[in-house]
Design an enzyme around this catalytic site. Structure first.
Site, mmCIF file in Angstrom:
data_model
loop_
_atom_site.group_PDB
_atom_site.id
_atom_site.type_symbol
_atom_site.label_atom_id
_atom_site.label_comp_id
_atom_site.label_asym_id
_atom_site.label_seq_id
_atom_site.Cartn_x
_atom_site.Cartn_y
_atom_site.Cartn_z
ATOM 1 N N ASN A 9 0.870 -1.185 0.000
ATOM 2 C CA ASN A 9 0.000 0.000 0.000
ATOM 3 C C ASN A 9 0.904 1.230 0.000
ATOM 4 O OD1 ASN A 9 -1.836 2.014 0.380
ATOM 5 N ND2 ASN A 9 -2.357 1.465 2.487
ATOM 6 N N LYS A 11 0.060 4.237 -0.355
ATOM 7 C CA LYS A 11 -0.620 5.419 0.198
ATOM 8 C C LYS A 11 -0.414 6.626 -0.724
ATOM 9 C CE LYS A 11 0.135 3.432 4.726
ATOM 10 N NZ LYS A 11 -0.064 3.564 6.153
ATOM 11 N N HIS A 94 -9.624 0.985 4.523
ATOM 12 C CA HIS A 94 -8.383 1.223 5.279
ATOM 13 C C HIS A 94 -8.676 2.177 6.441
ATOM 14 C CE1 HIS A 94 -4.305 2.425 6.236
ATOM 15 N NE2 HIS A 94 -3.899 1.349 5.581
ATOM 16 N N GLU A 96 -7.104 4.574 7.559
ATOM 17 C CA GLU A 96 -6.847 5.997 7.270
ATOM 18 C C GLU A 96 -8.063 6.627 6.577
ATOM 19 O OE1 GLU A 96 -3.056 5.476 5.364
ATOM 20 O OE2 GLU A 96 -2.138 5.035 7.302
ATOM 21 N N GLU A 170 -5.566 -5.109 10.674
ATOM 22 C CA GLU A 170 -4.633 -4.004 10.878
ATOM 23 C C GLU A 170 -4.997 -3.251 12.158
ATOM 24 O OE1 GLU A 170 -2.616 -2.954 6.928
ATOM 25 O OE2 GLU A 170 -4.281 -1.583 7.207
ATOM 26 N N GLY A 176 1.920 2.465 10.815
ATOM 27 C CA GLY A 176 2.833 3.603 10.662
ATOM 28 C C GLY A 176 3.487 4.048 11.958
ATOM 29 N N SER A 216 3.069 -1.797 10.479
ATOM 30 C CA SER A 216 4.526 -1.641 10.631
ATOM 31 C C SER A 216 5.281 -2.933 10.310
ATOM 32 C CB SER A 216 4.874 -1.133 12.032
ATOM 33 O OG SER A 216 4.273 0.128 12.263
#
Ligand code: PEP
Length: 265
Positions: A9, A11, A94, A96, A170, A176, A216
């Protein structure tokens, strides 16, 4: 037997000018013996360049999101039919996007349904917040996310059964941040996810759904997750922009994939 999948990904990184070169480098550095499905998900504007660069490499292209409607007055949005010829996979839900675009389980379910209709292979993301884990609620939260998303298929169960669904667990606190879930916790959550899929009405599909870990992931820690038979690969964010990291991650995934083929499990 479930496939082993490593999905990158990217991003909001890379441009149409540099994405093809990065994709080409990663494809060349991740050729392994074991049957690993490799997917690169660049920004929408880089899909064409990455698709050109990956042609003939065996690495698939994925989008990072898809709209829940087919067309209409949705400025800036991209629908599933628009991705035809550009992507064969898509990330949906996701964290985010839950955070930045306020996506709900209900909306994510509608996106998943659109992806399935269009023949895009979906990677659906679920995962708890840190406070939820610390309160002992992680299992409940993820079960509810799965149930809320799959409710979109209540009237069309076959669409989910034939979607070749992949789920990424996740934990939000691991994305991150450099923090990881423990392999054993990720494994337990993978079983929770399959249990929730079965409970939602797809008991035959559930054991066949690959569950990836994301949060991560690096070449140094992927082994802890792939050592768990319930985990079938990784959704990789930051490290997926680094060819050395991707080479290490896919090499480890190749060992797992070969061993699972060997044991039939
Ligand atoms: C992700 O983007 O899905 C992700 C897991 O990111 P990172 O690997 O950077 O934590």
């Amino acid at each position: 037997m479930r496939p082993v999948v490593v999905a990158a990904n990217w991003k909001m990184n890379t441009t149409p000018g540099d994405a093809g070169e990065l994709a080409r480098t990663i494809a060349a550095r991740t050729v392994v013996e074991g049957p690993v499905e490799r997917v690169i998900c660049p920004p929408f504007v880089c899909l064409a360049a990455v698709g050109d660069a990956l042609r003939g490499t065996g690495v698939a292209v994925g989008a990072q999101d898809v709209h829940h409607e087919l067309s209409g007055a949705y400025t800036g949005a991209i629908s599933a039919p628009m991705l035809a010829g550009l992507a064969s996979w898509v990330i949906v839900g996701h964290s985010e996007r839950r955070r930045d675009a306020r996506e709900t389980d209900e909306l994510i379910g509608r996106k998943l349904h659109r992806a399935a209709e269009a023949g895009l292979r979906p990677i659906v993301c679920v995962g708890e917040q840190l406070a939820e884990r610390e309160a002992g609620r992680a299992d409940r939260v993820v079960r509810d996310q799965v149930a809320g998303i799959l409710a979109a298929f209540a009237a069309d169960p076959t669409a989910l059964a034939t979607s070749r669904l992949v789920v990424a667990y996740e934990p939000v606190w691991a994305i991150g941040t450099g923090r990881n879930a423990r392999g054993s916790d990720a494994s337990a959550m993978a079983e929770t996810i399959r249990d929730a899929i079965a409970a939602a009405g797809w008991p035959a599909l559930a054991p066949a759904v690959p569950v990836l870990y994301g949060g991560s992931v690096t070449a140094a820690n992927i082994g802890e997750f792939l050592a768990e038979p319930a985990i079938d690969g990784a959704l990789v964010g930051g490290a997926s922009l680094k060819p050395d990291e991707m080479a290490g991650i896919v090499a480890r995934a190749g060992l797992t994939a070969s061993a699972r083929v060997g044991t039939g499990g």
